[in-house]
Design an enzyme around this catalytic site. Structure first.
Site, short mmCIF file in Angstrom:
data_model
loop_
_atom_site.label_atom_id
_atom_site.label_comp_id
_atom_site.label_asym_id
_atom_site.label_seq_id
_atom_site.Cartn_x
_atom_site.Cartn_y
_atom_site.Cartn_z
N TYR A 12 -10.32 9.22 11.77
CA TYR A 12 -9.76 10.30 10.94
C TYR A 12 -10.84 10.92 10.06
O TYR A 12 -11.00 12.14 10.00
CB TYR A 12 -8.62 9.73 10.09
CG TYR A 12 -7.96 10.75 9.19
CD1 TYR A 12 -7.12 11.72 9.70
CD2 TYR A 12 -8.17 10.71 7.81
CE1 TYR A 12 -6.50 12.65 8.87
CE2 TYR A 12 -7.57 11.63 6.97
CZ TYR A 12 -6.73 12.60 7.51
OH TYR A 12 -6.12 13.51 6.68
N ALA A 54 -14.07 10.86 10.46
CA ALA A 54 -15.05 11.57 11.29
C ALA A 54 -14.52 12.95 11.68
O ALA A 54 -15.26 13.94 11.66
CB ALA A 54 -15.36 10.75 12.55
N LYS A 90 -12.32 14.79 10.05
CA LYS A 90 -12.23 15.68 8.88
C LYS A 90 -13.62 16.10 8.40
O LYS A 90 -13.80 17.22 7.89
CB LYS A 90 -11.44 15.00 7.75
CG LYS A 90 -9.96 14.82 8.08
CD LYS A 90 -9.27 16.14 8.42
CE LYS A 90 -7.77 16.00 8.49
NZ LYS A 90 -7.09 17.29 8.75
N THR A 93 3.62 13.59 1.43
CA THR A 93 4.11 14.12 2.72
C THR A 93 4.61 12.95 3.57
O THR A 93 4.34 11.78 3.27
CB THR A 93 2.99 14.83 3.50
OG1 THR A 93 2.01 13.84 3.86
CG2 THR A 93 2.34 15.94 2.70
#
Length: 252
Positions: A156, A158, A160, A191
């Site tokens: 994740y 990497a 972003k 969220t």
């Protein structure tokens, strides 16, 4: 004319069926934008449409942005209805928290396909003269995980980080076409993805995460309002930037 307004702008938003994508849709509509909303879940996308400002026009595309071969045709059809694209927000994303020993090539590929490649491919389509208005602004939702280390988030983080650096290069290239390109890096936002992550990591780790946010966990609107700013003419001299919206998380 209010420079912060999105009046007479058509904005395309991915991941519009929940979380930050839904909130971006709502806040953009409140600022006067017309919207092209893309997501896979038709029922949830309809819910997003029901929350929009009644004066806002909205067209929806039910599609998987990774696998939809006719995505450009679908976008062309909506552009012919609402007008050329003034703004694009790539909110669609996958988050996975797993130890490195459980990472594999399939996980890396799946996360990069949605978080990075689909967004850049859409930027390529929307930068074409036939789809974009004279001046446009693209915003990619990255994450503070693309800037700071996070246990269990190798793939994740990497992806972003790739969003931030890729967006900078796209900004350099598309400036000649009057397209501004920026990214936004939120920390933890309230969220469904966050709630799922809290379930995965357990109570103790969840409390540790909460402590790292001096201003507390963010709301989706906190990120959406930053997007509205970057899409508006008030940000006309901002490109190639990564705006950190994290309640103080990365100040540690």
């Amino acid at each position: 004319m209010n420079p912060f307004s999105l009046q007479n702008k058509t904005i395309l938003i991915t991941g519009a069926s929940s979380g930050i994508g839904r909130s971006c849709s709502v806040e953009c509509s409140k600022s006067g934008a017309n919207l092209i909303l893309i997501a896979r879940n038709e029922e949830e996308l309809k819910k997003t449409v029901s929350l929009l400002d009644p004066d806002s026009k909205a067209e929806v595309i039910i599609a998987d942005i990774v696998n939809a071969e006719n995505l450009e045709e679908l976008i062309a059809e909506k552009v012919s209805i609402l007008g050329k694209i003034s703004g694009f927000i790539h909110c669609a994303g996958i988050e996975k928290t797993l130890p490195l020993k459980k990472h594999n090539s399939t996980l890396y590929n799946d996360i990069f396909a949605v978080n990075v490649i689909a967004g850049f491919e859409l930027a390529k389509i929307l930068s074409l003269k036939k789809y974009k208005s004279e001046v446009a602004s693209f915003v990619f939702i990255s994450s503070v995980a693309g800037l700071v280390g996070e246990i269990g988030k190798t793939a994740y983080s990497a992806s972003k980080g790739a969003v931030i650096s890729g967006a900078r290069s796209i900004a350099m290239e598309l400036s000649r076409s009057n397209i501004r390109v920026n990214s936004i890096s939120p920390a933890m936002v309230n969220t469904p993805i966050l709630n799922k992550m809290f379930e995965d990591v357990g109570e103790e780790s969840s409390q540790e995460i909460l402590k790292k946010h001096p201003l507390g966990i963010g709301e989706p609107e906190d990120v959406a309002n930053a997007c509205v700013f970057l899409l508006s003419d008030a940000a006309k001299w901002i490109t190639g930037s990564n705006l950190v919206v994290d309640g103080g998380y990365s100040a540690h």
